[in-house]
Design a protein around this motif. Structure first.
Motif, PDB file in Angstrom:
ATOM      1  N   VAL A  26      -7.856  -3.335  -3.482  1.00 38.97           N
ATOM      2  CA  VAL A  26      -8.007  -4.249  -2.353  1.00 38.97           C
ATOM      3  C   VAL A  26      -7.575  -5.666  -2.716  1.00 38.97           C
ATOM      4  CG1 VAL A  26     -10.398  -4.772  -2.924  1.00 38.97           C
ATOM      5  CG2 VAL A  26      -9.627  -5.025  -0.572  1.00 38.97           C
ATOM      6  N   VAL A  29      -3.257  -6.981  -2.159  1.00 43.06           N
ATOM      7  CA  VAL A  29      -2.698  -6.815  -0.823  1.00 43.06           C
ATOM      8  C   VAL A  29      -1.221  -7.206  -0.813  1.00 43.06           C
ATOM      9  CG1 VAL A  29      -2.827  -7.585   1.566  1.00 43.06           C
ATOM     10  CG2 VAL A  29      -4.918  -7.230   0.267  1.00 43.06           C
ATOM     11  N   SER A  50      -1.153   1.348   1.987  1.00 36.62           N
ATOM     12  CA  SER A  50      -2.517   0.848   2.119  1.00 36.62           C
ATOM     13  C   SER A  50      -2.573  -0.610   1.693  1.00 36.62           C
ATOM     14  CB  SER A  50      -3.494   1.678   1.276  1.00 36.62           C
ATOM     15  OG  SER A  50      -3.253   1.517  -0.100  1.00 36.62           O
ATOM     16  N   TRP A  51      -3.587  -1.313   2.228  1.00 36.17           N
ATOM     17  CA  TRP A  51      -3.801  -2.719   1.925  1.00 36.17           C
ATOM     18  C   TRP A  51      -2.521  -3.529   2.155  1.00 36.17           C
ATOM     19  CZ3 TRP A  51      -8.678  -3.473   2.054  1.00 36.17           C
ATOM     20  CH2 TRP A  51      -9.552  -2.516   1.551  1.00 36.17           C
ATOM     21  N   THR A  53      -0.677  -6.352   4.884  1.00 35.23           N
ATOM     22  CA  THR A  53      -0.829  -7.316   5.969  1.00 35.23           C
ATOM     23  C   THR A  53       0.544  -7.687   6.519  1.00 35.23           C
ATOM     24  OG1 THR A  53      -2.892  -8.262   5.125  1.00 35.23           O
ATOM     25  CG2 THR A  53      -1.584  -9.636   6.591  1.00 35.23           C
ATOM     26  N   ASP A  72      -3.507   3.116   5.607  1.00 32.13           N
ATOM     27  CA  ASP A  72      -4.925   2.787   5.524  1.00 32.13           C
ATOM     28  C   ASP A  72      -5.074   1.294   5.205  1.00 32.13           C
ATOM     29  OD1 ASP A  72      -7.746   3.385   5.394  1.00 32.13           O
ATOM     30  OD2 ASP A  72      -7.581   3.182   3.225  1.00 32.13           O
ATOM     31  N   HIS A  73      -6.017   0.650   5.882  1.00 31.75           N
ATOM     32  CA  HIS A  73      -6.266  -0.774   5.694  1.00 31.75           C
ATOM     33  C   HIS A  73      -4.991  -1.593   5.919  1.00 31.75           C
ATOM     34  CE1 HIS A  73      -9.899   0.775   3.623  1.00 31.75           C
ATOM     35  NE2 HIS A  73     -10.450  -0.328   4.123  1.00 31.75           N
ATOM     36  N   ARG A  75      -3.399  -4.633   8.316  1.00 34.08           N
ATOM     37  CA  ARG A  75      -3.827  -5.768   9.148  1.00 34.08           C
ATOM     38  C   ARG A  75      -2.609  -6.439   9.749  1.00 34.08           C
ATOM     39  NH1 ARG A  75      -4.710 -11.157   7.145  1.00 34.08           N
ATOM     40  NH2 ARG A  75      -5.912 -12.448   8.617  1.00 34.08           N
ATOM     41  N   SER A  93      -5.693   4.633   9.487  1.00 29.26           N
ATOM     42  CA  SER A  93      -7.125   4.403   9.343  1.00 29.26           C
ATOM     43  C   SER A  93      -7.369   2.935   9.006  1.00 29.26           C
ATOM     44  CB  SER A  93      -7.687   5.287   8.229  1.00 29.26           C
ATOM     45  OG  SER A  93      -7.490   6.655   8.504  1.00 29.26           O
ATOM     46  N   ASN A  94      -8.423   2.396   9.571  1.00 32.68           N
ATOM     47  CA  ASN A  94      -8.801   1.010   9.281  1.00 32.68           C
ATOM     48  C   ASN A  94      -7.664   0.035   9.583  1.00 32.68           C
ATOM     49  OD1 ASN A  94     -11.478   1.635   8.086  1.00 32.68           O
ATOM     50  ND2 ASN A  94     -10.244   2.647   6.519  1.00 32.68           N
ATOM     51  N   CYS A  96      -6.417  -3.091  11.684  1.00 31.95           N
ATOM     52  CA  CYS A  96      -6.982  -4.255  12.371  1.00 31.95           C
ATOM     53  C   CYS A  96      -5.842  -5.094  12.937  1.00 31.95           C
ATOM     54  CB  CYS A  96      -7.814  -5.079  11.391  1.00 31.95           C
ATOM     55  SG  CYS A  96      -8.421  -6.639  12.080  1.00 31.95           S
ATOM     56  N   THR A 116      -8.373   2.118  15.088  1.00 39.23           N
ATOM     57  CA  THR A 116      -7.690   0.842  15.283  1.00 39.23           C
ATOM     58  C   THR A 116      -8.625  -0.118  15.999  1.00 39.23           C
ATOM     59  OG1 THR A 116      -5.540   1.938  15.443  1.00 39.23           O
ATOM     60  CG2 THR A 116      -5.697  -0.309  16.307  1.00 39.23           C
TER      61      THR A 116
END
Length: 298
Positions: A26, A29, A50-51, A53, A72-73, A75, A93-94, A96, A116
């Protein structure tokens, strides 16, 4: 955090611009940052990552503006999705999505599967549906959905999908529908609340944007709103009902003073460009809060 910056200008990709790979840390990112960048005729794809942005990207006039699958994750923040068949197609998944604009897309957001969450976004001018929760979980809060066209819907929830929503402004145009639940069109917010048991504190009223036709979706304020055309704060002729009517538990500290000690709805809520609060009677409660939350005379 690693940064990948996309230069200013028009980028017309002949194939997909893809972000792939898997990062489990995490703290590591990957951040893809744009600056008034347009991606036309293609898809920004986030696949099996994943992770990640995506920040300040403008994706326009593609089949899908941003396509998230197997991720996953992820943003999205400060993004601008314009004129796509689907602004964002999310099967991750996850995921945002926050502080982003969706305008003139046929479908603004499609939640295909996974989970979402949408917070403080503005949707404008869809000709099909603003948010489509097809499968999985879709959550919408502190957001404005406004002016979708005749016969189209604000929020569509299909069988097998779960929708949670509250503290939104669901403002349908004439002869449009606030929502579609399990195939049934629902025209009024009060009926939407009864059928879905969601959006208990949401509004259905004109959000009073500064100049939506020119792409300025700041909220009008008697005490001052940021105007993109003059790059300055301007006192408007009215107060938007979306000022100080977001979730009272949401942080508001990034909003300039006076901020009413409560977050604004829409893409600029809890940012430095949030419209200022007005307090006509000097009682410490903003005009919009008194009118639309406690229903008293400001």
């Amino acid at each position: 955090t690693a940064y990948v910056r996309v230069s200013v200008g028009l980028h017309n990709f002949g194939s997909q611009l893809a972000a792939t790979g898997w990062w489990d840390d995490v703290s590591a990112v990957i951040q893809l940052v744009g600056s008034v960048t347009v991606s036309t005729g293609a898809v920004m794809e986030v696949r099996d990552a994943s992770w990640l942005t995506l920040e300040d990207l403008r994706c326009s006039y593609g089949d899908i503006g941003i396509w998230i699958t197997g991720a996953d994750h992820v943003r999205l923040t400060g993004c601008d999705l314009i004129g796509n068949t689907e602004g964002v197609d999310s099967a991750g998944s996850n995921v945002c999505i926050e502080h982003s604009l969706f305008r003139y897309n046929s479908t603004g957001l499609r939640c295909r599967s996974g989970a979402t969450a949408v917070e403080n976004c503005t949707f404008w001018g869809s000709n099909s549906r603003q948010v489509w929760v097809e499968n999985g979980l879709g959550t919408v809060s502190n957001s404005i959905l406004s002016d979708w066209v005749w016969g189209s819907v604000g929020i569509q929830v299909d069988g097998g999908a779960t929708y949670y929503g509250n503290y939104n402004d669901l403002h349908a145009s004439s002869n449009a529908f606030v929502g579609r639940n399990l195939g049934t069109d629902i025209g009024a917010l009060i009926s939407w609340k009864a059928v879905t048991a969601q959006d208990s504190q949401s509004l259905s009223t004109d959000p009073l944007f500064v100049d939506p036709g020119s792409g300025d979706f700041h909220l009008q304020s008697l005490t001052g709103s940021w105007h993109d055309d003059v790059r300055a704060w301007v006192n408007d002729a009215a107060d938007s009902p979306c000022i100080d009517t977001a979730d009272p538990a949401a942080p508001y500290g990034e909003e300039p003073q006076p901020n009413g000690a409560r977050r604004n709805m829409g893409a600029y809520g809890n940012t430095c460009e949030a419209s200022r609060s007005s307090d006509g009677d000097g009682d410490g409660l903003s005009n919009s809060y008194e009118l639309h939350v406690v229903h008293s005379d400001p």
